[in-house]
Scaffold this active site. Structure first.
Site, PDB file in Angstrom:
ATOM      1  N   ASP A   1      -9.134  -3.302   2.436  1.00 33.05           N
ATOM      2  CA  ASP A   1      -8.914  -2.746   3.372  1.00 33.05           C
ATOM      3  C   ASP A   1     -10.139  -2.938   4.273  1.00 33.05           C
ATOM      4  O   ASP A   1      -9.572  -2.485   5.554  1.00 33.05           O
ATOM      5  CB  ASP A   1      -9.664  -0.964   3.418  1.00 33.05           C
TER       6      ASP A   1
ATOM      7  N   ASP B   1       0.373  -1.318  -0.040  1.00 30.43           N
ATOM      8  CA  ASP B   1      -0.342   0.310  -0.278  1.00 30.43           C
ATOM      9  C   ASP B   1       0.920   0.964   0.160  1.00 30.43           C
ATOM     10  O   ASP B   1       0.777   2.159  -1.200  1.00 30.43           O
ATOM     11  CB  ASP B   1      -0.770   0.108   1.252  1.00 30.43           C
TER      12      ASP B   1
END
Length: 537
Positions: free
Chosen positions: A432, A379
């Site tokens: 997420d 990420d």
């Protein structure tokens, strides 16, 4: 089992389509503050680049609204439309506004063409002629150290063409220039937080309950097994797909490759392909959730099977709900640009996430730690570091669907911003929720297996850590002017760190890390209620 056979392709598609595509870029659509780090910082040139609404009025009646970008120089533009001045719109003569105008103005907003001189030169000429503001159809960046006291707004070419057409066709065209402030916190972010947390809670309890029922059923089969063949058959009953360390390691490499491919080929047709894949996954997820929910009341239909070509034996209950799920997904796909389409997208997305979390398990803390740590680094690299290589954030570009002509990819949960005059959506990537959810669902299964209470177990604290990490993501999102944030940057340290610290403190870390289940006298006496355990004793 039927569920395992029908869901294998969903898991593979989910890994490629959802986790790889958008594992953690949380963005707030419709950002009004632009990146101006490289813009000049000279005296009189200290405004932020903000979006400006240009509201037209045709003979006093509100018409079309356009959006431009306020310049770094000149006076700031009011934020409230009620206090914005209404000024007549006029074309510059000469059109480039690089030399003094042929006639004086009396407070008009003047629109000029691009080119031939600097933006600031145009603004000074317009100010000297008596204009109250200047609209420049120009996308160039100009330096300035001049003293300019009128608002200056840059418009895209299509907006300039539309305004010019209005001026030539209408006798009276006026405009209002205003730049509404974006609220620091919108209710949409609160609901999105609740949606993400609620999805993991539901998935965790379904996963733990399914595991409990599977172990109880396996326990019965093992008790009744009289020979080795029956024992092997009983142990072989398993509808769970476990992630191992190797697959966790391969995740980053494969995910990065696919992300770059998606970044390079992003287009309208590519989004259409993603919509089709999302609908297929959403249909399967919605079917699975509805069948699991309705089977409590329609048990006979759930157990009755019918042979279907290409699909094999399918329960009658699944056949009954399938048409609804297919129609639901098709209707969403057809009307996905409508203002209410986000509801259907969220329903399909949540159903798919819950289904995958119910089927895909991490067997122990070691695998979860490897997966989340790599996703954490993945990420950070593709949101922040990729800017150095590609001159823009690859993750954010893919999440928004830039260059496709569409309003972002469908693999997002989103809610429209309710009190933001700029509109847009607060969104969160499926990854997420899914990636931390694998650890959190594992924590509840462990708690039930170890007969721990909610307070003495790990699920409550892992869930609290996830909620806090997601909350910090939105705090950072607002503090950084709405620029996209990698949510796992905040979520992973909280969830994984909390789990490991508690495990170390309670003396369970070695078991959690290697085995993933507590020590017990007989391995098939697991995930049973306390009453049942007492009876066995």
């Amino acid at each position: 089992m039927e569920s395992k056979g029908q869901m294998c392709w969903v898991i593979g598609m989910f890994a490629v389509m959802l986790v790889i595509l958008n594992s953690a870029a949380t963005v707030r659509a419709g950002d009004i503050v632009h990146d101006d780090a490289s813009a000049p910082k000279k005296p009189g040139c200290a405004n932020k680049f903000v979006l400006v609404k240009v509201q037209t009025l045709i003979d006093g009646v509100e018409g079309e609204q356009f959006v431009g970008v306020g310049a770094r120089f000149g006076t700031t533009i009011v934020s409230d439309q009620k206090t914005a001045n209404i000024s007549r719109l006029a074309l510059s003569d000469p059109r480039d506004c690089c030399v003094p105008l042929k006639k004086k103005l009396t407070g008009e907003v003047i629109m000029v063409d691009r080119g031939n001189c600097k933006f600031t030169k145009k603004a000074n000429v317009a100010q000297a002629a008596g204009a109250s503001a200047i609209l420049v159809v120009n996308n160039r960046r100009d330096e300035t150290d001049l003293d300019i006291h009128i608002p200056a707004v840059m418009l895209p070419q299509d907006a300039g063409s539309s305004l010019e057409k209005l001026i030539l066709e209408r006798s009276s065209v006026s405009v209002q220039l205003f730049s509404p402030h974006r609220p620091a916190v919108d209710v949409a972010e609160v609901f999105l937080w609740l949606m993400a947390v609620g999805t993991i809670v539901c998935a965790s309890y379904w996963s733990a309950w399914s595991a409990k029922e599977a172990f109880i059923e396996q326990d019965k089969l093992l008790k009744d097994a009289s020979d080795e063949h029956s024992l092997t058959k009983a142990v072989g009953v398993n509808s769970v797909v476990e992630v191992n360390t190797l697959s966790a390691l391969l995740f980053v490499v494969v995910a990065s490759c696919f992300l770059v491919i998606f970044y390079k080929v992003m287009s309208y047709w590519f989004i259409e392909v993603l919509v089709i894949l999302f609908c297929l996954g959403g249909i399967e997820g919605l079917q699975t959730c509805l069948v699991a929910f309705l089977s409590r009341w329609f048990k006979k239909s759930a157990e009755s099977l019918t042979k279907v070509p290409l699909f094999g034996a399918v329960s009658n209950l699944r056949l009954a709900v399938s048409p609804f799920c297919v129609v639901f997904a098709i209707v969403w796909a057809v009307y996905r640009d409508a203002s209410y389409a986000w509801i259907g997208q969220d329903i399909l997305g949540i159903a798919l996430i819950v289904t995958v979390l119910q089927i895909v398990h991490v067997p122990n803390l070691k695998v979860a730690a490897v997966l989340l740590t790599l996703a954490f680094l993945y990420d950070i690299f593709w949101v922040f570091v990729s800017k150095m290589l590609f001159h823009e954030s690859v993750m954010i570009v893919v999440a928004r669907g830039d260059g496709s002509g569409e309003d972002g990819i469908p693999m997002l949960l989103k809610i429209p911003r309710m009190f933001d005059q700029w509109g847009g959506y607060s969104v969160i990537g499926f990854g997420d929720i899914l990636l931390p959810g694998l650890l959190i669902t594992f924590s509840l299964r462990y708690d039930w297996l170890a007969s721990k209470t909610l307070r003495s177990g790990y699920f409550l604290w892992a869930m609290f850590a996830y909620g806090l990490g997601l909350l910090l993501t939105y705090v950072a999102l607002n503090l950084m002017d709405g620029h996209g944030q990698p949510a796992l940057l905040y979520i992973v340290p909280f969830t994984l760190g909390t789990f490991m610290v508690l495990g170390k403190k309670r003396g369970d870390l070695n078991i959690l890390w290697a085995r993933g289940e507590p020590n017990r006298s007989c391995p098939h006496f697991g995930l049973q209620s306390s009453d049942h355990t007492d009876q066995e004793k």
